[in-house]
Write a protein that holds these residues in place. Structure first.
Motif, PDB file in Angstrom:
ATOM      1  N   GLN A 106      -3.617  16.650   1.259  1.00 54.34           N
ATOM      2  CA  GLN A 106      -3.121  15.441   0.615  1.00 54.34           C
ATOM      3  C   GLN A 106      -1.703  15.103   1.054  1.00 54.34           C
ATOM      4  O   GLN A 106      -1.326  13.929   1.147  1.00 54.34           O
ATOM      5  CB  GLN A 106      -3.178  15.594  -0.913  1.00 54.34           C
ATOM      6  CG  GLN A 106      -4.594  15.628  -1.481  1.00 54.34           C
ATOM      7  CD  GLN A 106      -4.604  15.949  -2.963  1.00 54.34           C
ATOM      8  OE1 GLN A 106      -4.536  17.105  -3.360  1.00 54.34           O
ATOM      9  NE2 GLN A 106      -4.691  14.909  -3.789  1.00 54.34           N
ATOM     10  N   LEU A 107      -0.910  16.121   1.349  1.00 60.27           N
ATOM     11  CA  LEU A 107       0.467  15.886   1.786  1.00 60.27           C
ATOM     12  C   LEU A 107       0.546  15.253   3.173  1.00 60.27           C
ATOM     13  O   LEU A 107       1.607  14.768   3.566  1.00 60.27           O
ATOM     14  CB  LEU A 107       1.256  17.205   1.796  1.00 60.27           C
ATOM     15  CG  LEU A 107       1.795  17.697   0.455  1.00 60.27           C
ATOM     16  CD1 LEU A 107       2.485  19.041   0.628  1.00 60.27           C
ATOM     17  CD2 LEU A 107       2.759  16.684  -0.153  1.00 60.27           C
ATOM     18  N   GLU A 108      -0.554  15.268   3.906  1.00 60.95           N
ATOM     19  CA  GLU A 108      -0.566  14.609   5.211  1.00 60.95           C
ATOM     20  C   GLU A 108      -0.413  13.095   5.060  1.00 60.95           C
ATOM     21  O   GLU A 108      -0.004  12.405   5.985  1.00 60.95           O
ATOM     22  CB  GLU A 108      -1.867  14.918   5.950  1.00 60.95           C
ATOM     23  CG  GLU A 108      -1.975  16.340   6.462  1.00 60.95           C
ATOM     24  CD  GLU A 108      -1.047  16.597   7.638  1.00 60.95           C
ATOM     25  OE1 GLU A 108      -1.394  16.231   8.777  1.00 60.95           O
ATOM     26  OE2 GLU A 108       0.041  17.164   7.413  1.00 60.95           O
ATOM     27  N   LEU A 109      -0.741  12.558   3.888  1.00 58.32           N
ATOM     28  CA  LEU A 109      -0.531  11.142   3.605  1.00 58.32           C
ATOM     29  C   LEU A 109       0.951  10.894   3.350  1.00 58.32           C
ATOM     30  O   LEU A 109       1.726  11.831   3.132  1.00 58.32           O
ATOM     31  CB  LEU A 109      -1.345  10.725   2.372  1.00 58.32           C
ATOM     32  CG  LEU A 109      -2.856  11.006   2.418  1.00 58.32           C
ATOM     33  CD1 LEU A 109      -3.465  10.768   1.038  1.00 58.32           C
ATOM     34  CD2 LEU A 109      -3.533  10.140   3.465  1.00 58.32           C
ATOM     35  N   ASP A 110       1.362   9.625   3.356  1.00 60.49           N
ATOM     36  CA  ASP A 110       2.731   9.335   2.959  1.00 60.49           C
ATOM     37  C   ASP A 110       2.872   9.593   1.457  1.00 60.49           C
ATOM     38  O   ASP A 110       1.875   9.753   0.742  1.00 60.49           O
ATOM     39  CB  ASP A 110       3.109   7.885   3.299  1.00 60.49           C
ATOM     40  CG  ASP A 110       2.192   6.891   2.610  1.00 60.49           C
ATOM     41  OD1 ASP A 110       2.380   6.648   1.405  1.00 60.49           O
ATOM     42  OD2 ASP A 110       1.272   6.371   3.286  1.00 60.49           O
ATOM     43  N   SER A 129       0.931   7.279  -1.019  1.00 62.91           N
ATOM     44  CA  SER A 129      -0.513   7.470  -0.962  1.00 62.91           C
ATOM     45  C   SER A 129      -0.915   8.811  -1.554  1.00 62.91           C
ATOM     46  O   SER A 129      -1.925   8.924  -2.259  1.00 62.91           O
ATOM     47  CB  SER A 129      -1.008   7.357   0.479  1.00 62.91           C
ATOM     48  OG  SER A 129      -0.702   6.094   1.030  1.00 62.91           O
ATOM     49  N   ALA A 130      -0.121   9.860  -1.255  1.00 67.80           N
ATOM     50  CA  ALA A 130      -0.422  11.178  -1.804  1.00 67.80           C
ATOM     51  C   ALA A 130      -0.328  11.167  -3.326  1.00 67.80           C
ATOM     52  O   ALA A 130      -1.172  11.741  -4.023  1.00 67.80           O
ATOM     53  CB  ALA A 130       0.528  12.218  -1.217  1.00 67.80           C
ATOM     54  N   ALA A 131       0.700  10.500  -3.845  1.00 64.99           N
ATOM     55  CA  ALA A 131       0.855  10.404  -5.304  1.00 64.99           C
ATOM     56  C   ALA A 131      -0.285   9.609  -5.918  1.00 64.99           C
ATOM     57  O   ALA A 131      -0.748   9.919  -7.025  1.00 64.99           O
ATOM     58  CB  ALA A 131       2.194   9.764  -5.645  1.00 64.99           C
ATOM     59  N   ALA A 132      -0.771   8.599  -5.195  1.00 57.84           N
ATOM     60  CA  ALA A 132      -1.870   7.776  -5.703  1.00 57.84           C
ATOM     61  C   ALA A 132      -3.161   8.580  -5.831  1.00 57.84           C
ATOM     62  O   ALA A 132      -4.042   8.228  -6.622  1.00 57.84           O
ATOM     63  CB  ALA A 132      -2.087   6.578  -4.787  1.00 57.84           C
ATOM     64  N   THR A 133      -3.302   9.652  -5.059  1.00 55.85           N
ATOM     65  CA  THR A 133      -4.493  10.504  -5.175  1.00 55.85           C
ATOM     66  C   THR A 133      -4.395  11.486  -6.341  1.00 55.85           C
ATOM     67  O   THR A 133      -5.297  12.292  -6.556  1.00 55.85           O
ATOM     68  CB  THR A 133      -4.715  11.303  -3.878  1.00 55.85           C
ATOM     69  OG1 THR A 133      -3.618  12.215  -3.691  1.00 55.85           O
ATOM     70  CG2 THR A 133      -4.827  10.383  -2.672  1.00 55.85           C
TER      71      THR A 133
END
Length: 347
Positions: free
Chosen positions: A231-235, A238-242
């Motif tokens: 998940q940290l591979e996202l910005d 976006s990561a927080a949104a997951t």
């Protein structure tokens, strides 16, 4: 189109599985070679018989008392450093991140120097057991890592600035180590020099049991966090949104990397570049999700340190040259390659 994608997925899984198998076989071959080569060389058959307790008495004593602890120490420390580097690179989204950038290794070195300074007498002999040295190294590593984390929490610093805090504190620790080595007796400086280069030739079963106990707790935790690493591979948004608590996860990964590094360097010394090279090579080799990359990084790290120790034993016998010298020779050019490649990408 979906049929093609469905067919390619099992093929990709099989391909990665084959790569894992090759890495495991390479590590097994290096382990056997590490046990077999030494002042008295043994064939593969003799090594295997001694390992299972069916060989000659002399072979069994050599294998189980001298070479097996050394090989296992190299493999475990290499795997721990590789996983620490992998956790840091995922936490910071930076392929240049490594345990040394947090000041962990340099803090451990300063802890060892303080230990030698406080517990050496006028004859340069230790007045306490050398078994306390790993505790001193771990204490220094954890102290410097905790300082970095406290600075990051207090200032709300992004991952890149956390790395800069680690570099600054690492430079401070290096300066302290240099001053102690210059001001101290030659015997103390030579002791520290061997530890700073990184070596596993003094491995004991008691050390291995302590290290294995620590890794039995830390390694499963590392693999449990691989989903969060993906998940940290996202910005950040976006990561927080997951649903990922980004800052908390990054702090957890920093703490995990600190403990893995402290465990490894406490017994093997400051073996460099494994935490940088192994995770980066694993990403290039197997790709995919964090779990598979973590497995590959651990295997590569174990193989790197085992191979480095084998090289110094064969090339410089009967001298005991630190294995960290070989990892530095390999790792420094690779580090420059990564830097140049990153520069071309951002040009």
């Amino acid at each position: 189109m979906s049929l093609v994608a469905g067919a390619s997925r099992p093929a990709a899984i099989l391909e990665r599985g084959g790569k894992f198998a090759i890495l495991a076989l390479v590590l097994a071959a290096l382990a056997i070679a590490s046990i077999g080569f030494g002042s008295s060389a043994m064939s593969v058959g003799r090594v295997l018989l001694a390992v299972v307790g069916e060989g000659q008495r002399t072979d069994t004593v050599i294998v189980w008392s001298l070479r097996m602890p050394r090989m296992l120490m190299a493999a475990l420390c290499g795997a721990a450093l590789a996983l620490a580097g992998f956790a840091l690179q995922r936490a910071t989204r930076n392929a240049l991140a490594a345990p040394s950038v947090l000041g962990i290794v340099d803090g451990a070195a300063l802890g060892v120097m303080v230990f030698l300074l406080l517990f050496s007498n006028e004859s340069n002999a230790l007045i306490v057991s050398i078994l306390w040295q790993p505790l001193a190294a771990a204490s220094g590593a954890l102290l410097f890592a905790l300082t970095v984390v406290l600075l990051a929490v207090r200032t709300g610093a992004p991952p890149l600035r956390v790395i800069l805090y680690g570099v600054a504190l690492g430079a401070l620790a290096k300066a302290g180590v240099t001053l102690f080595m210059i001001d101290g007796p030659v015997h103390r400086a030579s002791q520290a020099a061997v530890w700073l280069a990184g070596s596993v030739h003094q491995a004991r079963w008691s050390d291995l049991s302590t290290l294995a106990g620590a890794l039995a707790l830390l390694v499963p935790l590392a693999f449990l966090l691989t989903r969060r690493m993906d998940q940290l591979e996202l910005d950040e948004q976006s990561a927080a949104a997951t649903g990922l608590p980004v800052r908390a996860t990054q702090l957890m990964l920093f703490a995990l990397a600190t403990c893995l590094t402290a465990a490894a360097v406490s017994f093997a010394g400051a073996i460099g570049f494994v935490g940088l090279v192994a995770p980066h090579a694993a990403r290039l080799l197997v790709g995919g999700r964090a779990f598979g990359q973590a497995v590959a990084a651990a295997l590569l790290g174990a193989a790197m340190v085992t191979a480095a120790d084998l090289v110094v034993r064969l090339a410089f016998a009967p001298l005991e040259v630190p294995a960290g010298a070989v990892t530095a020779v390999i790792g420094a050019p690779y580090f420059l390659f990564i830097l140049l490649r990153a520069g071309r990408v951002h040009a």
